[in-house]
Design a protein around this motif. Structure first.
Motif, PDB file in Angstrom:
ATOM      1  N   CYS A 118      -5.030   2.982  -3.616  1.00  0.00           N
ATOM      2  CA  CYS A 118      -5.729   2.086  -2.907  1.00  0.00           C
ATOM      3  C   CYS A 118      -7.202   2.436  -2.479  1.00  0.00           C
ATOM      4  N   ARG A 166       0.785  -1.167   0.005  1.00  0.00           N
ATOM      5  CA  ARG A 166       0.026  -0.164   0.047  1.00  0.00           C
ATOM      6  C   ARG A 166       0.667   1.315   0.025  1.00  0.00           C
ATOM      7  N   THR A 169      -5.347  -6.095  -0.619  1.00  0.00           N
ATOM      8  CA  THR A 169      -5.168  -4.813  -1.304  1.00  0.00           C
ATOM      9  C   THR A 169      -6.028  -4.806  -2.490  1.00  0.00           C
TER      10      THR A 169
END
Length: 574
Positions: free
Chosen positions: A451, A440, A461
């Motif tokens: 994200c 991330r 994710t």
């Protein structure tokens, strides 16, 4: 002198070809060596399909698919022939290996396709032992002391989530849907009474679940005969958890319509965004609802924790001392999840998948019931099963859907629980979250990427990638973030959202091509991980690390993942 009997043809085949396919019924070293050789050779054959460490290939063998369309499927059917004569075990095992070409290698760190883990060796061996001796958990007599493993595994899980292991019970079943289905049947029977098992469902009992709850709810309402129209969807909060205010409103609507609430499903870790519902809040709302309307029966609360259950291993973790030395971000993420997961003990039943965050092979699921007295509602009459339950103290086949349940489930789960313990599972999960946090951070520093589940704390994710043309139009550095906020918050950007949803899909297609042709990463795609404020689905590319070999270093993630994403985006520009 006794006359020597002539060996008949069938007896010859039995001795020479059929019996060698089975384990010896007694200790026999030569037979054991034969079996070990078959296992070793099969393992050697399949290991040749793995790429080298330098290749970074996350699938087995060649990138072939023999059923890529309906015509291929029909060709497989036409070519299928059962041989006239028996062949050797080694020949069969050599031939079957070819079907593993193109199969994902789940233990590879670049395989991040979904919440599908590699099976740990202890569970593989447990499964193997189950396959060798074939215990059936319909009762103790058919499964020997493997039945005790099921009882022990259920007790370990009961203690882990906070149930009283003496009052609670649990059994293994065919996947998360099997656990969900059992809970639904129990909930409906508690709501409508045992007579509903004989006369059928005559009331529109309701099941309440969040909008991102697993689609298994439709299977279960359909297969129980309750009907899919008796499911009510509850709105979400920003973190993908159930909106409790809306839940309360819907419960009141059910009451006004005279429709009893059979079950409320708390989703404890959604597949796409790891949304975790607030069971504590749900229970409080139920208590108020029952008291307000002076009801005799409380809605059954089922915790669909097939993914999230494993975070229970942190219930007893010392977050102040942090003995595992997790990073601050990872520690905070784990703690936030644990604060919701710790209320699993308030649910009437919990669904658990060991073949997800328990790291066993498929399939290996359990439904854990808080009060074993509830099972009396589902028990069948013993006179219906005259050839069973004559000598067994443990008779789960009296209330389970299945008459045949492999002992493999219990063996695989028990072996992993004993091997990893709290420490091992904490490290497995911690490593995946460390990796997720690193990924991330990389995405956050890329202007063309955003994200979209940054408030969720599982290992998954979800992200979107935007084409360069948007940068030129918006004239700003962080253009992906700006564009995404527009799309999810303002309906006037609906067409742009749809266009960019299609772009995510095309990008995912190109990434999948690169997976097989250029040893790229195995990422997946979701067409709707949640809805915008105006009800449109949001598509995203999904990275779901499950390998214990997963990297936690940003440079490595750039090399193994981000580089391929950028190349895929460039290919789409052509």
């Amino acid at each position: 002198m006794a006359e020597k009997k002539e060996i008949l043809r069938w007896q010859s085949i039995l001795q020479e070809k059929v019996q060698p396919a089975f384990l010896a019924p007694w200790e026999e070293e030569a037979k054991e060596e034969e079996f070990k050789n078959v296992v070793k050779e099969t393992l050697r054959n399949i290991n040749t399909l793995k790429g080298s460490k330098e290749d970074k290939k996350c699938f087995l063998g060649e990138p072939t698919c023999c059923i890529s369309n309906e015509k291929d499927i029909n060709e497989v059917k036409k070519m299928a022939e059962m041989p006239e004569k028996s062949t050797s075990v080694k020949e069969v095992m050599k031939e079957v290996v070819h079907y593993f070409n193109g199969m994902f290698n789940w233990v590879h760190p670049k395989t991040m396709f979904n919440v599908a883990p590699p099976a740990a060796i202890p569970s593989v061996m447990g499964n193997l032992m189950g396959s060798m001796f074939n215990p059936n958990l319909v009762e103790q007599e058919y499964s020997g002391n493997i039945a005790a493993l099921e009882i022990e595994s259920a007790a370990m899980i009961s203690k882990l989530i906070g149930y009283d292991p003496i009052k609670a019970t649990g059994h293994f079943t065919f996947g998360g849907t099997g656990a969900y289905l059992f809970a639904a049947k129990l909930a409906i029977t508690k709501c409508l009474g045992k007579e509903s098992r004989y006369f059928g469902i005559r009331k529109d009992a309701q099941i309440l679940v969040s909008k991102v709850g697993h689609y298994a709810v439709k299977n279960c309402s359909d297969w129980t005969g309750l009907g899919m129209n008796n499911i009510r969807s509850i709105d979400l909060l920003e973190d993908s958890s159930m909106n409790l205010n809306h839940l309360e409103q819907v419960m009141e609507e059910c009451y006004r319509e005279g429709k009893p609430i059979a079950m409320i499903v708390a989703t404890m870790g959604t597949t796409d965004a790891f949304g975790v519902d607030d069971i504590n809040g749900i229970v409080k709302i139920c208590d108020r609802f029952v008291k307000k309307h002076k009801l005799n029966k409380k809605p059954f609360i089922y915790a669909d924790a097939v993914i999230g259950w494993a975070w229970s291993v942190f219930n007893s973790y010392d977050f102040r001392e942090n003995p595992m030395e997790f990073s601050k971000d990872t520690l905070n993420a784990i703690k936030e999840c644990k604060e919701k997961i710790k209320y699993l003990k308030l649910a009437d039943a919990v669904g658990i998948d060991f073949h997800k965050t328990g790291f066993t092979s498929y399939n290996c699921s359990m439904v854990c019931i808080k009060n074993n007295s509830d099972l009396e509602l589902l028990c069948r009459d013993k006179d219906q099963m005259a050839y069973l339950y004559q000598f067994s103290a443990y008779t789960p086949g009296e209330y389970t859907l299945e008459c045949s349940r492999a002992g493999n489930y219990a063996l695989a789960a028990w072996c992993n629980l004993k091997y990893f313990g709290l420490e091992g599972y904490r490290v497995l999960l911690g490593n995946l979250i460390e990796s997720e946090k690193a990924l991330r951070k990389v995405i956050e520093n890329e202007p063309s990427m955003v994200c979209v589940n940054e408030k969720d704390h599982g290992s998954v994710t979800l992200f979107r990638v935007y084409p360069k043309e948007i940068r030129n139009r918006l004239d700003c550095d962080n253009f992906a973030n700006v564009q995404y906020k527009r799309e999810i918050g303002e309906e006037k950007f609906k067409e742009e959202l749809r266009k960019n949803n299609e772009y995510q899909f095309k990008l995912a297609q190109e990434i999948q091509r690169m997976l097989f042709e250029e040893n790229g990463p195995a990422l997946s795609f979701t067409s709707s991980f949640k809805l915008t404020s105006y009800g449109e689905p949001i598509a995203a590319i999904k990275a779901y690390p499950m390998s214990p070999y997963m990297a936690c270093y940003e440079e490595e993630l750039k090399e193994d993942i981000i580089k391929f994403i950028f190349k895929a985006a460039k290919n789409l520009e052509k």
